[in-house]
Motif scaffolding. Structure first.
Motif, PDB file in Angstrom:
ATOM      1  N   ARG A   1       0.729  -1.332   0.002  1.00 21.40           N
ATOM      2  CA  ARG A   1       0.025  -0.047  -0.123  1.00 21.40           C
ATOM      3  C   ARG A   1       0.893   1.239  -0.079  1.00 21.40           C
ATOM      4  NH1 ARG A   1      -4.326   1.757   4.707  1.00 21.40           N
ATOM      5  NH2 ARG A   1      -4.718   3.980   3.705  1.00 21.40           N
ATOM      6  N   LEU A   2       1.969   1.309   0.618  1.00 19.48           N
ATOM      7  CA  LEU A   2       2.745   2.237   0.862  1.00 19.48           C
ATOM      8  C   LEU A   2       3.430   2.630  -0.482  1.00 19.48           C
ATOM      9  CD1 LEU A   2       4.665   1.952   4.348  1.00 19.48           C
ATOM     10  CD2 LEU A   2       2.832   3.586   3.656  1.00 19.48           C
ATOM     11  N   SER A   3       3.714   1.513  -1.207  1.00 17.13           N
ATOM     12  CA  SER A   3       4.519   1.475  -2.645  1.00 17.13           C
ATOM     13  C   SER A   3       3.491   2.334  -3.459  1.00 17.13           C
ATOM     14  CB  SER A   3       4.785   0.142  -2.956  1.00 17.13           C
ATOM     15  OG  SER A   3       5.423   0.287  -4.267  1.00 17.13           O
ATOM     16  N   ARG A   4       2.246   1.833  -3.524  1.00 17.36           N
ATOM     17  CA  ARG A   4       1.402   2.289  -4.321  1.00 17.36           C
ATOM     18  C   ARG A   4       1.011   3.884  -4.264  1.00 17.36           C
ATOM     19  NH1 ARG A   4      -1.781  -2.193  -3.043  1.00 17.36           N
ATOM     20  NH2 ARG A   4      -3.190  -0.969  -1.857  1.00 17.36           N
ATOM     21  N   GLU A   5       1.080   4.250  -2.935  1.00 12.10           N
ATOM     22  CA  GLU A   5       0.886   5.667  -2.676  1.00 12.10           C
ATOM     23  C   GLU A   5       2.043   6.503  -3.060  1.00 12.10           C
ATOM     24  OE1 GLU A   5       0.252   5.981   1.526  1.00 12.10           O
ATOM     25  OE2 GLU A   5      -2.087   5.219   1.582  1.00 12.10           O
TER      26      GLU A   5
ATOM     27  N   ASP B   1       4.759  10.150  -6.999  1.00 11.47           N
ATOM     28  CA  ASP B   1       5.715  10.423  -8.147  1.00 11.47           C
ATOM     29  C   ASP B   1       4.923  10.920  -9.445  1.00 11.47           C
ATOM     30  OD1 ASP B   1       7.565   9.800  -6.580  1.00 11.47           O
ATOM     31  OD2 ASP B   1       7.914   7.822  -7.325  1.00 11.47           O
ATOM     32  N   GLY B   2       3.917  10.206  -9.610  1.00  8.84           N
ATOM     33  CA  GLY B   2       3.142  10.872 -10.896  1.00  8.84           C
ATOM     34  C   GLY B   2       2.679  12.185 -10.710  1.00  8.84           C
ATOM     35  N   ALA B   3       2.165  12.602  -9.726  1.00 10.75           N
ATOM     36  CA  ALA B   3       1.860  13.947  -9.427  1.00 10.75           C
ATOM     37  C   ALA B   3       2.899  15.078  -9.517  1.00 10.75           C
ATOM     38  CB  ALA B   3       1.193  13.983  -8.245  1.00 10.75           C
ATOM     39  N   ASN B   4       3.973  14.635  -9.041  1.00 10.36           N
ATOM     40  CA  ASN B   4       5.228  15.226  -9.045  1.00 10.36           C
ATOM     41  C   ASN B   4       5.767  15.717 -10.710  1.00 10.36           C
ATOM     42  OD1 ASN B   4       7.180  16.895  -8.176  1.00 10.36           O
ATOM     43  ND2 ASN B   4       8.726  15.056  -8.008  1.00 10.36           N
ATOM     44  N   ILE B   5       5.471  14.350 -11.440  1.00  6.65           N
ATOM     45  CA  ILE B   5       6.185  14.761 -12.700  1.00  6.65           C
ATOM     46  C   ILE B   5       5.014  15.604 -13.429  1.00  6.65           C
ATOM     47  CG2 ILE B   5       6.317  13.481 -14.834  1.00  6.65           C
ATOM     48  CD1 ILE B   5       7.422  11.077 -13.189  1.00  6.65           C
ATOM     49  N   GLN B   6       3.759  15.520 -13.192  1.00  3.46           N
ATOM     50  CA  GLN B   6       2.581  16.373 -13.927  1.00  3.46           C
ATOM     51  C   GLN B   6       3.027  17.809 -13.524  1.00  3.46           C
ATOM     52  OE1 GLN B   6      -1.066  14.758 -12.769  1.00  3.46           O
ATOM     53  NE2 GLN B   6      -1.011  13.014 -14.195  1.00  3.46           N
ATOM     54  N   SER B   7       3.474  17.885 -12.268  1.00  2.55           N
ATOM     55  CA  SER B   7       3.756  19.293 -11.691  1.00  2.55           C
ATOM     56  C   SER B   7       4.620  19.785 -12.527  1.00  2.55           C
ATOM     57  CB  SER B   7       4.021  19.457 -10.314  1.00  2.55           C
ATOM     58  OG  SER B   7       4.091  20.563  -9.947  1.00  2.55           O
ATOM     59  N   ILE B   8       5.964  19.123 -12.686  1.00  2.00           N
ATOM     60  CA  ILE B   8       7.032  19.602 -13.405  1.00  2.00           C
ATOM     61  C   ILE B   8       6.799  20.090 -15.113  1.00  2.00           C
ATOM     62  CG2 ILE B   8       9.359  19.026 -14.419  1.00  2.00           C
ATOM     63  CD1 ILE B   8       9.571  17.311 -11.861  1.00  2.00           C
ATOM     64  N   MET B   9       5.725  19.307 -15.458  1.00  2.00           N
ATOM     65  CA  MET B   9       5.500  19.409 -16.898  1.00  2.00           C
ATOM     66  C   MET B   9       4.536  20.623 -17.098  1.00  2.00           C
ATOM     67  SD  MET B   9       4.964  15.490 -18.276  1.00  2.00           S
ATOM     68  CE  MET B   9       4.441  16.035 -19.917  1.00  2.00           C
TER      69      MET B   9
END
Length: 851
Positions: A198-202, A207-215
């Motif tokens: 569960r911790l890995s999925r979170e 990480d995905g949210a972070n990449i989207q923020s960079i883009m």
């Protein structure tokens, strides 16, 4: 050392919420080695406090204990002793200086580096690091408090921060965060794998949210591209500048070609310079006279064997320089001509010195020996007459009877001396004329020395001090022209001034310059005459060797007759010294009178010291009134005499210094005598004497004693008031006591109109006290007071009426004070004093007139 760090962190610093950053094993410098540890720590709570803690092992050695701690902000200086060599010693300057010796240089360096980083990070006030290598002083990395893990295993050493990867205890915040996370997941304990998944999925979602923020940050990317475009433009500009530099280098190449073409001309010039240098070296080597030879020719001692040898060698060297064979064309050079003229001038100067020396050996010595014996007898007779006139002894008439015989003998000896001197110089007729003329002047001056013996008694029939002053001035006035006339005769007779105006000489600075071509020759500049002056002075010292001791004996006699004579002598001698120095500061007369002036000044200082000592030794009689103290009257006498003597004198500053010493001594000893007085009240002694001092200073108007005059007036006024107040309490003693009690009740808080209700201070008691002082009784008391004051005061100062008038004013003031108390404390009682203010004025006037 790591184990020790863990132990110290666990046992000492963790319980105190502190983190250990660096540690060094030290002992105190210069003492028996007792090892301890210096620790650098920071607190885990904010605001952060940086400390240095001294830790030592217990006496049993089984645990560590905290001994003393300092705040880092109190540290002023860190002294590493040596920034180059390895040295384990270092000093820490807190309120006191602590000297330490580390177990190794590496530990010391690591500890100092840690202190520097902590200072840079946490303190505004910068610590002064002395004798510390610059390699140790590196900037602390930009880390936050949260990025530095806490616990017992973290330390800062050397130039970097080290984090030891071992087990670390969780702090309270970390434990709380983990508990919240585990409470949010039910399977966190029962199924660890599900919890980890569960911790890995979170984490992936984050990480995905972070990449989207960079883009999404397209604006920042555009800014970055714009900056890149501007950088390209800067590169283009740099390329343009490089092209311009290349063009400049092309012009430099052309200039280098021109320089190459001029090398031929430089080579030719160098060849000519070498030849010119060869000619100059020839002239310098053959026409240069050493400084030692020049000094020997100008100042060499012709009376000693070593000086004669030096002069001989210098004369040989000068002859070689003058006889050198010059090459063709050298004689046309201006420098060569100047050097040859210098050699000629040196030869003439040395020839004159040699002739003068031979003249001294064969002529001056015989002259000085004969004249010194003649003058010694004449001067001693003259001073003997002066001493007799000063003392006024009965031998005076006998002495005067022998004076004509002595005077005639002196004249015969003087004439015989002129005859012998004429024989010594008989070869030159012009010198004979000069000798006869000068000797005649000297004879007229020397014979006047005995004229004082013919002075009548009426000429000196004045006060002793004025008589002494006149005699002393007569002595100095007779000696001065005698010495000047003899000095003038010696200078002319022995040709000691004949070459001062001769042309073709050079200055002393040029003679000692050394280099033959360094200065141009100045023709016509007179030669220095210091050596001739020294020669004249030495001859005068031998001829008049008895003047200075005779003057000192005369001064000692005058001081023995009256110490105040030193005032006359100081003024007269100073004036004659000043006059002699204006004529010639280095002459025999100036030097002799200057030496005697030192003796006179010492006698003057001794006179002042004796007066102060006499003040301190004054003893007063226990049975008689004190009055004006002797040393107060003596100061008045001294000041009056000194002001008349030192009027417009050159040594006024010496008198002002003496005034300051004397007046301080007078003030101190007046107070001393007043405190010791038994017959006369202290206030009376102080009042009368300071009144006398004030009157003296006011009359003489001595500018340097203005402050003392004001002080004397203040002391006189204060003690007059004190004496008046003290004495007035006696005539109305019971009335004074009664009203003092009334004022005491009022001071305790009783209202003034209620004082009459007090049993001891009612109206009846007031009337009873007032009845004891009728007008007759008051007048009687004042009459007794007047008699008492008259007994205390001395007649010479005449302060009785001044004191009596002050007492009258004080009595009236007290009377008005009593009336005021009666009006306020006993209103409507009708109680009044049995005498009035007019009665007091009549009583005081009648008493003063009757006495």
């Amino acid at each position: 050392m790591t184990a020790i760090k863990h132990a110290l962190q666990r046992d000492i610093f963790t319980p105190n919420d502190e983190r250990l950053l660096s540690i060094v094993n030290v002992c105190k410098a210069g003492k028996k080695k007792k090892n301890c540890f210096l620790c650098a720590t920071v607190t885990t709570e904010r605001p952060v406090q940086v400390k240095m803690v001294k830790v030592k092992k217990s006496d049993k050695g089984d645990f560590y204990k905290r001994q003393i701690a300092w705040l880092l902000r109190d540290l002023a200086v860190v002294d590493a002793k040596d920034a180059i060599k390895e040295n384990p010693e270092f000093d820490l300057h807190f309120e006191k200086i602590y000297k330490w010796v580390a177990s190794s240089t590496a530990e010391k360096n690591a500890f100092i580096s840690c202190i520097w980083k902590l200072n840079q990070r946490y303190l505004r006030k910068k610590i002064d690091f002395v004798n510390v290598s610059s390699q140790l002083l590196e900037e602390l990395p930009k880390v936050t408090e949260e990025s530095v893990p806490s616990g017992e295993n973290q330390s800062v050493t050397g130039g970097d921060e080290e984090v030891v990867d071992v087990y670390q205890e969780l702090n309270a915040r970390e434990e709380q965060d983990i508990e919240i996370m585990m409470e949010g997941c039910e399977c966190a304990i029962s199924n660890a794998e599900a919890f980890a998944e569960r911790l890995s999925r979170e984490l992936q979602v984050l990480d995905g949210a972070n990449i989207q923020s960079i883009m999404a940050s397209e604006k920042q990317v555009n800014i970055l591209m714009k900056l890149l475009d501007e950088a390209l433009k800067e590169v283009d500009q740099i390329e343009l500048k490089l092209s311009s530099y290349e063009e400049m280098l092309q012009s430099v190449k052309e200039q280098m070609d021109q320089i190459s073409e001029s090398n031929h001309l430089i080579h030719l010039s160098n060849t000519n310079n070498v030849k010119l240098l060869s000619e100059i070296e020839f002239l310098v080597n053959h026409m240069d006279l050493a400084k030692g030879h020049i000094k020997a020719l100008q100042e060499g001692d012709l009376a000693s064997s070593r000086g004669i040898e030096a002069c001989t060698n210098a004369a040989d060297a000068l002859l070689q320089c003058m006889n050198v064979a010059l090459r063709p064309g050298h004689d046309m050079l201006l420098a060569v001509k100047q050097q040859q003229q210098r050699f000629s001038d040196l030869r003439e100067q040395f020839a004159r010195r040699l002739a003068s020396h031979l003249n001294n050996v064969f002529v001056q010595q015989n002259y000085m020996d004969y004249l010194s014996r003649l003058y010694e007898r004449e001067i001693k007779d003259f001073f003997e007459v002066a001493k007799i006139k000063m003392t006024g002894t009965t031998k005076e008439s006998k002495k005067f009877a022998t004076l004509p015989r002595k005077e005639s003998a002196v004249k015969q000896e003087t004439e015989s001396l002129h005859g012998s001197s004429g024989k010594l110089t008989g070869s030159t007729s012009s010198l004979n004329k000069l000798s006869v003329q000068s000797s005649g002047n000297r004879r007229s001056q020397s014979s006047s020395l005995l004229d004082m013996g013919n002075m009548s008694a009426s000429d000196l029939d004045v006060a002793d001090r004025t008589k002494f002053d006149k005699i002393f001035e007569q002595v100095l006035s007779e000696l001065e022209p005698l010495c000047l006339a003899e000095q003038d005769f010696i200078s002319k007779f022995f040709k000691l001034q004949q070459h001062q105006s001769m042309p073709g000489t050079m200055t002393e600075a040029e003679d000692l310059d050394g280099g033959p071509f360094s200065r141009q020759h100045n023709a016509g500049v007179p030669l220095p005459v210091s050596s001739e002056k020294d020669m004249i002075r030495q001859m005068m010292i031998k001829i008049f060797r008895c003047i200075e001791p005779e003057l000192n004996n005369l001064i000692a006699l005058g001081d023995k007759i009256d110490s105040f004579n030193s005032l006359y002598m100081l003024v007269k001698m100073s004036h004659h010294v000043w006059t002699a120095q204006n004529v010639d500061p280095a002459s025999f007369l100036s030097t002799t009178l200057g030496n005697v002036l030192v003796t006179v000044k010492r006698n003057f200082d001794k006179c002042i010291s004796n007066q102060i000592r006499q003040m301190e030794e004054v003893k007063i009689s226990k049975k008689s009134k004190v009055g004006i103290l002797p040393f107060v009257a003596e100061f008045e006498e001294f000041a009056g005499l000194a002001e008349s003597i030192f009027k417009n004198a050159e040594r006024r500053g010496d008198l002002d210094k003496a005034y300051t010493k004397l007046i301080r001594g007078v003030f101190v000893n007046v107070e001393k005598v007043a405190n010791e007085s038994q017959k006369t009240p202290r206030d009376v002694v102080m009042m009368e004497n300071f009144h006398h001092i004030f009157a003296t200073l006011s009359r003489l108007k001595i500018s340097c004693l203005e402050a003392e005059k004001k002080e004397a007036k203040q002391k006189y006024t204060d003690h007059l008031q004190s004496y008046v107040i003290y004495s007035l309490g006696q005539p109305l003693e019971k009335l004074n006591h009664f009203f003092e009690g009334v004022e005491a009740r009022v001071a305790q808080g009783i209202r003034e109109e209620e004082v009459s209700y007090q049993l001891a201070f009612n109206k009846q008691e007031l009337r009873k006290v007032i009845k004891e002082y009728p007008g007759k009784e008051v007048k009687k008391g004042l009459d007794n007071l007047y008699k008492k004051v008259d007994k205390h005061l001395c007649e010479e100062e005449n302060l009785l009426q001044v004191v009596w008038h002050s007492m009258q004013d004080e009595f009236i003031r007290q009377y008005k004070h009593f009336e005021g108390l009666i009006a306020r404390c006993y209103p409507g009682s009708g109680v009044t004093m049995e005498f009035t203010i007019q009665d007091i004025l009549d009583y005081c006037s009648s008493i003063a007139q009757s006495h």
